[in-house]
Design a protein around this motif. Structure first.
Motif, PDB file in Angstrom:
ATOM      1  N   GLU A 103      32.349  51.835  60.553  1.00  0.00           N
ATOM      2  CA  GLU A 103      31.725  51.169  59.604  1.00  0.00           C
ATOM      3  C   GLU A 103      32.580  50.849  58.352  1.00  0.00           C
ATOM      4  OE1 GLU A 103      27.864  52.101  58.865  1.00  0.00           O
ATOM      5  OE2 GLU A 103      27.290  52.539  60.766  1.00  0.00           O
ATOM      6  N   HIS A 104      32.293  49.804  57.577  1.00  0.00           N
ATOM      7  CA  HIS A 104      33.082  49.520  56.500  1.00  0.00           C
ATOM      8  C   HIS A 104      32.401  48.984  55.309  1.00  0.00           C
ATOM      9  CE1 HIS A 104      32.763  45.208  57.962  1.00  0.00           C
ATOM     10  NE2 HIS A 104      33.202  44.967  56.645  1.00  0.00           N
ATOM     11  N   ARG A 105      32.825  49.130  54.141  1.00  0.00           N
ATOM     12  CA  ARG A 105      32.205  48.540  53.154  1.00  0.00           C
ATOM     13  C   ARG A 105      33.357  48.222  52.034  1.00  0.00           C
ATOM     14  NH1 ARG A 105      27.583  50.980  48.803  1.00  0.00           N
ATOM     15  NH2 ARG A 105      27.506  49.160  47.572  1.00  0.00           N
ATOM     16  N   THR A 106      33.279  46.555  51.750  1.00  0.00           N
ATOM     17  CA  THR A 106      34.411  46.150  50.695  1.00  0.00           C
ATOM     18  C   THR A 106      34.204  46.645  49.436  1.00  0.00           C
ATOM     19  OG1 THR A 106      34.338  44.232  51.762  1.00  0.00           O
ATOM     20  CG2 THR A 106      35.201  44.068  49.553  1.00  0.00           C
ATOM     21  N   LEU A 107      35.365  47.274  48.934  1.00  0.00           N
ATOM     22  CA  LEU A 107      35.434  47.886  47.585  1.00  0.00           C
ATOM     23  C   LEU A 107      35.824  46.863  46.108  1.00  0.00           C
ATOM     24  CD1 LEU A 107      37.248  51.307  48.368  1.00  0.00           C
ATOM     25  CD2 LEU A 107      34.951  50.792  48.188  1.00  0.00           C
ATOM     26  N   LEU A 108      36.813  45.996  46.704  1.00  0.00           N
ATOM     27  CA  LEU A 108      37.159  45.010  45.606  1.00  0.00           C
ATOM     28  C   LEU A 108      38.238  44.062  46.325  1.00  0.00           C
ATOM     29  CD1 LEU A 108      40.041  45.942  43.235  1.00  0.00           C
ATOM     30  CD2 LEU A 108      39.409  47.426  45.321  1.00  0.00           C
ATOM     31  N   ASP A 109      38.374  42.813  45.772  1.00  0.00           N
ATOM     32  CA  ASP A 109      39.244  41.976  46.119  1.00  0.00           C
ATOM     33  C   ASP A 109      40.330  41.957  45.243  1.00  0.00           C
ATOM     34  OD1 ASP A 109      37.716  41.059  48.410  1.00  0.00           O
ATOM     35  OD2 ASP A 109      36.907  39.391  47.162  1.00  0.00           O
ATOM     36  N   ASP A 110      41.856  42.031  45.823  1.00  0.00           N
ATOM     37  CA  ASP A 110      42.678  42.179  44.701  1.00  0.00           C
ATOM     38  C   ASP A 110      43.615  41.062  44.897  1.00  0.00           C
ATOM     39  OD1 ASP A 110      44.404  43.672  42.954  1.00  0.00           O
ATOM     40  OD2 ASP A 110      45.566  44.801  44.509  1.00  0.00           O
ATOM     41  N   THR A 111      44.464  40.465  43.793  1.00  0.00           N
ATOM     42  CA  THR A 111      44.912  39.628  43.729  1.00  0.00           C
ATOM     43  C   THR A 111      46.644  40.048  43.074  1.00  0.00           C
ATOM     44  OG1 THR A 111      44.352  38.984  41.360  1.00  0.00           O
ATOM     45  CG2 THR A 111      43.358  38.001  42.999  1.00  0.00           C
ATOM     46  N   TYR A 112      47.486  39.105  43.148  1.00  0.00           N
ATOM     47  CA  TYR A 112      48.880  39.288  43.184  1.00  0.00           C
ATOM     48  C   TYR A 112      49.544  38.325  41.983  1.00  0.00           C
ATOM     49  CZ  TYR A 112      48.946  42.298  47.390  1.00  0.00           C
ATOM     50  OH  TYR A 112      48.443  42.903  48.260  1.00  0.00           O
ATOM     51  N   ASP A 113      50.535  38.924  41.355  1.00  0.00           N
ATOM     52  CA  ASP A 113      51.470  38.080  40.465  1.00  0.00           C
ATOM     53  C   ASP A 113      52.795  38.123  40.923  1.00  0.00           C
ATOM     54  OD1 ASP A 113      49.217  37.603  38.611  1.00  0.00           O
ATOM     55  OD2 ASP A 113      49.829  39.225  37.824  1.00  0.00           O
ATOM     56  N   ILE A 114      53.605  37.064  40.405  1.00  0.00           N
ATOM     57  CA  ILE A 114      55.154  37.183  40.672  1.00  0.00           C
ATOM     58  C   ILE A 114      55.673  38.078  39.480  1.00  0.00           C
ATOM     59  CG2 ILE A 114      57.358  35.989  40.836  1.00  0.00           C
ATOM     60  CD1 ILE A 114      55.633  35.822  43.417  1.00  0.00           C
ATOM     61  N   ALA A 115      56.661  39.162  39.877  1.00  0.00           N
ATOM     62  CA  ALA A 115      57.348  40.083  38.919  1.00  0.00           C
ATOM     63  C   ALA A 115      58.685  39.266  38.837  1.00  0.00           C
ATOM     64  CB  ALA A 115      57.454  41.347  39.138  1.00  0.00           C
ATOM     65  N   LEU A 116      59.041  38.879  37.460  1.00  0.00           N
ATOM     66  CA  LEU A 116      60.261  38.187  37.390  1.00  0.00           C
ATOM     67  C   LEU A 116      61.271  38.951  36.359  1.00  0.00           C
ATOM     68  CD1 LEU A 116      58.259  35.248  36.787  1.00  0.00           C
ATOM     69  CD2 LEU A 116      60.283  34.820  38.215  1.00  0.00           C
ATOM     70  N   PRO A 117      62.276  39.016  36.217  1.00  0.00           N
ATOM     71  CA  PRO A 117      63.052  39.460  34.902  1.00  0.00           C
ATOM     72  C   PRO A 117      62.788  38.730  33.865  1.00  0.00           C
ATOM     73  CG  PRO A 117      64.628  39.048  36.879  1.00  0.00           C
ATOM     74  CD  PRO A 117      63.257  38.547  37.196  1.00  0.00           C
ATOM     75  N   GLN A 118      62.816  39.428  32.642  1.00  0.00           N
ATOM     76  CA  GLN A 118      62.063  38.870  31.415  1.00  0.00           C
ATOM     77  C   GLN A 118      63.027  37.731  31.124  1.00  0.00           C
ATOM     78  OE1 GLN A 118      61.952  41.283  27.858  1.00  0.00           O
ATOM     79  NE2 GLN A 118      59.931  40.939  28.024  1.00  0.00           N
TER      80      GLN A 118
END
Length: 294
Positions: free
Chosen positions: A162-177
């Motif tokens: 069985e399962h239960r969703t905890l959260l939906d996670d998103t992503y960003d792009i990491a770039l040198p400053q």
């Protein structure tokens, strides 16, 4: 009448594939496992294991009995969970696994809350990828696991979980400053086709998404941990896609820019249906939900 504990030993041998593995699973010596197996063979009047090279394998009779033992032990777990639910006490031991970013981002506050609220409950945590944790839960080597999949490509869980969703996670792009795109408010994959990428190793979620979504991606460095990927980005060695969950504040010269067509992953907990009634399972899931970022 067959001895339940000896059937448990047989199940452990079948599950782990060896006497050594069964001993580790049951926290006993290998000689204790061998003795229990010998007694079980006497009780059944059948040879249950045979040599295969330097190891062993189950005979046809052993496989038949191991399958029946698995069903019986599942029923025993179900009964014990129901009785624990009846008593309503949160006690005992529970084993929990989580993939690295969930282990870093969710488990510390969840485990702290559980230790404070339920002093008679002992939760042991290990860091483990879903590919290992899911079969471990199904086979009874773990009680719970926190795993992940893509929202648009859901994972097919084995029967009995069985399962239960905890959260939906998103992503960003990491770039040198000082990257040419660091000043942008958002990015798309079309902007990033000529970049050098830093990603996780082959077989992990981010790596597979990158290869699938940007078929010509130049992967120049791989690292399992996101902090290591960020350090490589800060050194100007490439760009990376980094999830929000488990991301710690960094003083490194890195800019995180949202990706317009970024994947979203689902983070969820899994457990065996036979143990669902255990109060300890329920309180751990509640603690994980509370630990999720708002």
């Amino acid at each position: 009448m067959l001895n339940l504990e000896r059937l448990r030993v047989l199940h452990a041998v079948a599950t782990t594939g060896s006497v050594v593995g069964a001993a580790r699973l049951l926290h006993v010596t290998t000689s204790a496992v061998s003795q229990q197996m010998a007694r079980l063979e006497q009780e059944t009047g059948a040879h249950l294991v045979e040599r295969q090279g330097r190891g062993i394998r189950l005979t046809e009779a052993g496989t038949l009995l191991a399958d029946q033992a698995a069903e019986l032990l599942a029923q025993v777990e179900r009964v014990m969970a129901t009785m624990a639910q009846h008593h309503g006490e949160v006690t005992g031991d529970l084993t929990l696994a989580a993939f690295p970013t969930a282990a870093r981002g969710l488990l510390p506050p969840a485990l702290r809350a559980l230790r404070s609220r339920y002093p008679d409950l002992t939760v042991s945590m290990r860091e483990q990828e879903p590919s290992e944790a899911i079969p471990a839960v199904r086979r009874g080597l773990l009680d719970l696991a926190v795993v992940e999949d893509w929202i648009d490509d859901p994972l097919a869980l084995p029967q009995g979980l069985e399962h239960r969703t905890l959260l939906d996670d998103t992503y960003d792009i990491a770039l040198p400053q000082d990257h040419r795109l660091a000043g942008r408010s958002t990015l798309s994959l079309a902007d990033l086709g000529d970049e050098d990428w830093i990603t996780s190793s082959n077989g992990q979620l981010c790596h597979e998404w990158l290869v699938r979504s940007l078929k010509q991606a130049r992967i120049t460095h791989t690292a399992a941990e996101h902090p290591t990927q960020i350090a490589l980005v800060a050194a100007g060695l490439g760009i990376a896609i980094i999830p929000h969950l488990g991301r710690e504040p960094t003083a490194a010269p890195v800019r995180f820019v949202p990706l317009a067509d970024a994947p979203r992953r689902r983070v969820f907990a899994i457990w065996r249906s036979t143990s669902a009634a255990r109060p300890s399972v329920g309180v751990v899931i509640d603690a994980l939900i509370e630990a999720c970022p708002a």
